[in-house]
Write a protein that holds these residues in place. Structure first.
Motif, PDB file in Angstrom:
ATOM      1  N   THR A 121       0.802  -1.233   0.000  1.00  0.00           N
ATOM      2  CA  THR A 121       0.000   0.000   0.000  1.00  0.00           C
ATOM      3  C   THR A 121       0.831   1.277   0.000  1.00  0.00           C
ATOM      4  OG1 THR A 121      -0.203   0.012   2.408  1.00  0.00           O
ATOM      5  CG2 THR A 121      -1.933  -1.127   1.162  1.00  0.00           C
ATOM      6  N   GLY A 122       2.146   1.156   0.063  1.00  0.00           N
ATOM      7  CA  GLY A 122       3.012   2.329   0.020  1.00  0.00           C
ATOM      8  C   GLY A 122       3.391   2.658  -1.413  1.00  0.00           C
ATOM      9  N   ILE A 123       4.676   2.536  -1.719  1.00  0.00           N
ATOM     10  CA  ILE A 123       5.148   2.895  -3.065  1.00  0.00           C
ATOM     11  C   ILE A 123       4.610   1.974  -4.155  1.00  0.00           C
ATOM     12  CG2 ILE A 123       7.219   4.067  -2.233  1.00  0.00           C
ATOM     13  CD1 ILE A 123       8.813   1.581  -3.154  1.00  0.00           C
ATOM     14  N   PRO A 127      -4.498  -0.091  -3.776  1.00  0.00           N
ATOM     15  CA  PRO A 127      -5.542   0.655  -3.065  1.00  0.00           C
ATOM     16  C   PRO A 127      -5.693   0.139  -1.628  1.00  0.00           C
ATOM     17  CG  PRO A 127      -6.298   0.036  -5.254  1.00  0.00           C
ATOM     18  CD  PRO A 127      -5.000  -0.680  -5.026  1.00  0.00           C
ATOM     19  N   LYS A 128      -5.607   1.040  -0.676  1.00  0.00           N
ATOM     20  CA  LYS A 128      -5.534   0.651   0.734  1.00  0.00           C
ATOM     21  C   LYS A 128      -6.749  -0.127   1.227  1.00  0.00           C
ATOM     22  CE  LYS A 128      -2.295   4.271   1.927  1.00  0.00           C
ATOM     23  NZ  LYS A 128      -1.987   5.423   2.741  1.00  0.00           N
ATOM     24  N   GLU A 129      -7.938   0.302   0.850  1.00  0.00           N
ATOM     25  CA  GLU A 129      -9.135  -0.397   1.333  1.00  0.00           C
ATOM     26  C   GLU A 129      -9.220  -1.809   0.741  1.00  0.00           C
ATOM     27  OE1 GLU A 129     -13.837   0.317   2.276  1.00  0.00           O
ATOM     28  OE2 GLU A 129     -12.744   1.848   1.162  1.00  0.00           O
ATOM     29  N   LEU A 130      -8.926  -1.949  -0.524  1.00  0.00           N
ATOM     30  CA  LEU A 130      -8.928  -3.269  -1.159  1.00  0.00           C
ATOM     31  C   LEU A 130      -7.850  -4.157  -0.539  1.00  0.00           C
ATOM     32  CD1 LEU A 130      -9.944  -5.264  -3.290  1.00  0.00           C
ATOM     33  CD2 LEU A 130      -8.435  -4.117  -4.951  1.00  0.00           C
ATOM     34  N   ALA A 131      -6.683  -3.599  -0.284  1.00  0.00           N
ATOM     35  CA  ALA A 131      -5.596  -4.364   0.335  1.00  0.00           C
ATOM     36  C   ALA A 131      -5.993  -4.847   1.729  1.00  0.00           C
ATOM     37  CB  ALA A 131      -4.328  -3.524   0.405  1.00  0.00           C
ATOM     38  N   ALA A 132      -6.648  -3.994   2.497  1.00  0.00           N
ATOM     39  CA  ALA A 132      -7.097  -4.376   3.841  1.00  0.00           C
ATOM     40  C   ALA A 132      -8.128  -5.501   3.767  1.00  0.00           C
ATOM     41  CB  ALA A 132      -7.671  -3.163   4.565  1.00  0.00           C
ATOM     42  N   LEU A 162      -9.039   2.093   8.302  1.00  0.00           N
ATOM     43  CA  LEU A 162      -9.614   1.160   7.331  1.00  0.00           C
ATOM     44  C   LEU A 162      -9.743  -0.245   7.921  1.00  0.00           C
ATOM     45  CD1 LEU A 162      -7.730   2.238   4.087  1.00  0.00           C
ATOM     46  CD2 LEU A 162     -10.193   2.411   4.494  1.00  0.00           C
ATOM     47  N   TYR A 163      -8.672  -0.728   8.544  1.00  0.00           N
ATOM     48  CA  TYR A 163      -8.701  -2.060   9.155  1.00  0.00           C
ATOM     49  C   TYR A 163      -9.708  -2.114  10.292  1.00  0.00           C
ATOM     50  CZ  TYR A 163      -4.791  -4.247   6.707  1.00  0.00           C
ATOM     51  OH  TYR A 163      -3.984  -4.823   5.758  1.00  0.00           O
ATOM     52  N   ASP A 164      -9.721  -1.082  11.110  1.00  0.00           N
ATOM     53  CA  ASP A 164     -10.641  -1.043  12.246  1.00  0.00           C
ATOM     54  C   ASP A 164     -12.080  -1.144  11.765  1.00  0.00           C
ATOM     55  OD1 ASP A 164     -11.208  -0.699  15.079  1.00  0.00           O
ATOM     56  OD2 ASP A 164     -11.916   1.310  14.545  1.00  0.00           O
ATOM     57  N   LYS A 165     -12.426  -0.371  10.752  1.00  0.00           N
ATOM     58  CA  LYS A 165     -13.789  -0.390  10.196  1.00  0.00           C
ATOM     59  C   LYS A 165     -14.122  -1.781   9.648  1.00  0.00           C
ATOM     60  CE  LYS A 165     -16.459   1.590   6.410  1.00  0.00           C
ATOM     61  NZ  LYS A 165     -16.320   2.325   5.160  1.00  0.00           N
ATOM     62  N   LEU A 166     -13.212  -2.350   8.858  1.00  0.00           N
ATOM     63  CA  LEU A 166     -13.476  -3.675   8.270  1.00  0.00           C
ATOM     64  C   LEU A 166     -13.568  -4.765   9.327  1.00  0.00           C
ATOM     65  CD1 LEU A 166     -11.203  -3.507   5.108  1.00  0.00           C
ATOM     66  CD2 LEU A 166     -13.693  -3.649   5.137  1.00  0.00           C
ATOM     67  N   LEU A 167     -12.679  -4.718  10.311  1.00  0.00           N
ATOM     68  CA  LEU A 167     -12.710  -5.746  11.359  1.00  0.00           C
ATOM     69  C   LEU A 167     -13.976  -5.652  12.207  1.00  0.00           C
ATOM     70  CD1 LEU A 167      -8.969  -5.751  12.424  1.00  0.00           C
ATOM     71  CD2 LEU A 167     -10.223  -7.684  11.434  1.00  0.00           C
ATOM     72  N   ARG A 168     -14.481  -4.460  12.420  1.00  0.00           N
ATOM     73  CA  ARG A 168     -15.721  -4.283  13.201  1.00  0.00           C
ATOM     74  C   ARG A 168     -16.946  -4.816  12.456  1.00  0.00           C
ATOM     75  NH1 ARG A 168     -15.182  -0.845  17.630  1.00  0.00           N
ATOM     76  NH2 ARG A 168     -13.211   0.267  17.664  1.00  0.00           N
ATOM     77  N   THR A 169     -16.929  -4.714  11.124  1.00  0.00           N
ATOM     78  CA  THR A 169     -18.076  -5.170  10.338  1.00  0.00           C
ATOM     79  C   THR A 169     -17.916  -6.619   9.852  1.00  0.00           C
ATOM     80  OG1 THR A 169     -17.134  -4.257   8.304  1.00  0.00           O
ATOM     81  CG2 THR A 169     -18.641  -2.847   9.547  1.00  0.00           C
TER      82      THR A 169
END
Length: 172
Positions: A121-123, A127-132, A162-169
């Motif tokens: 998700t860096g260089i 996409p960060k949300e898809l990666a999470a 992003l991770y927090d949101k996905l893990l909660r749902t």
């Protein structure tokens, strides 16, 4: 396996294994890769050189394991994430393979606790949300009697949220 989330520096985490978002050379680089090599010291670099001498570079989706040198972990599992460019299903599968192959190596080496950074998700611009989502799905689907805890270590607040949101749902 219990899933956990931290916002921290992965090089400071006390676990059996940390995962390095490495490049194909395995010889260090920027971001988390550079930090792991700098803080882990010469032992990690030397172990990576031995791997390169026997198998060559590490391709995207693959993983190898070395000592953790001066880090508080026992091992570093080096995995090479895909460069996003135009994206596509093949990039998503390669990223999932990073997690899967890292977990397999962890299991083969009796690792009980493992910490993952935000691979690609860096260089590499994944996409960060898809990666999470891929990270959580892949880890959640992996079945292991060996591994007790998987920690997602986010260096920045954006990935942590992003991770927090996905893990909660997530239905875990």
């Amino acid at each position: 396996m219990k899933l956990k989330l931290l916002q921290s520096d992965i090089t400071a985490i006390k676990v059996d294994a940390i995962v390095n978002a490495a490049n194909t050379s395995l010889l260090g680089g920027g971001g988390v890769d550079g930090a792991i090599h700098r803080k882990g010291g010469y032992e990690i670099l030397e172990a990576c050189r031995k791997i390169r001498a026997t198998q060559g570079k590490c391709n995207p989706g693959e993983a190898v394991i070395t000592t953790a040198g001066n880090l508080p972990a026992k091992y570093v599992i080096h995995t090479v994430g895909p460069v996003w460019n135009q994206g596509g299903k093949d990039k998503e599968e390669l990223l999932a393979n990073c997690y899967m192959n890292s977990l397999r190596l962890a299991q083969e080496n009796a690792v009980k606790t493992i910490a993952f950074p935000n691979i690609s998700t860096g260089i590499y611009k994944f996409p960060k949300e898809l990666a999470a989502k891929i990270a959580i799905e892949t880890v959640n689907d992996f079945k292991s009697d060996e591994i007790e805890e998987v920690i997602f270590v986010c260096f920045d607040k954006e990935n942590y949220n992003l991770y927090d949101k996905l893990l909660r749902t997530w239905k875990i």
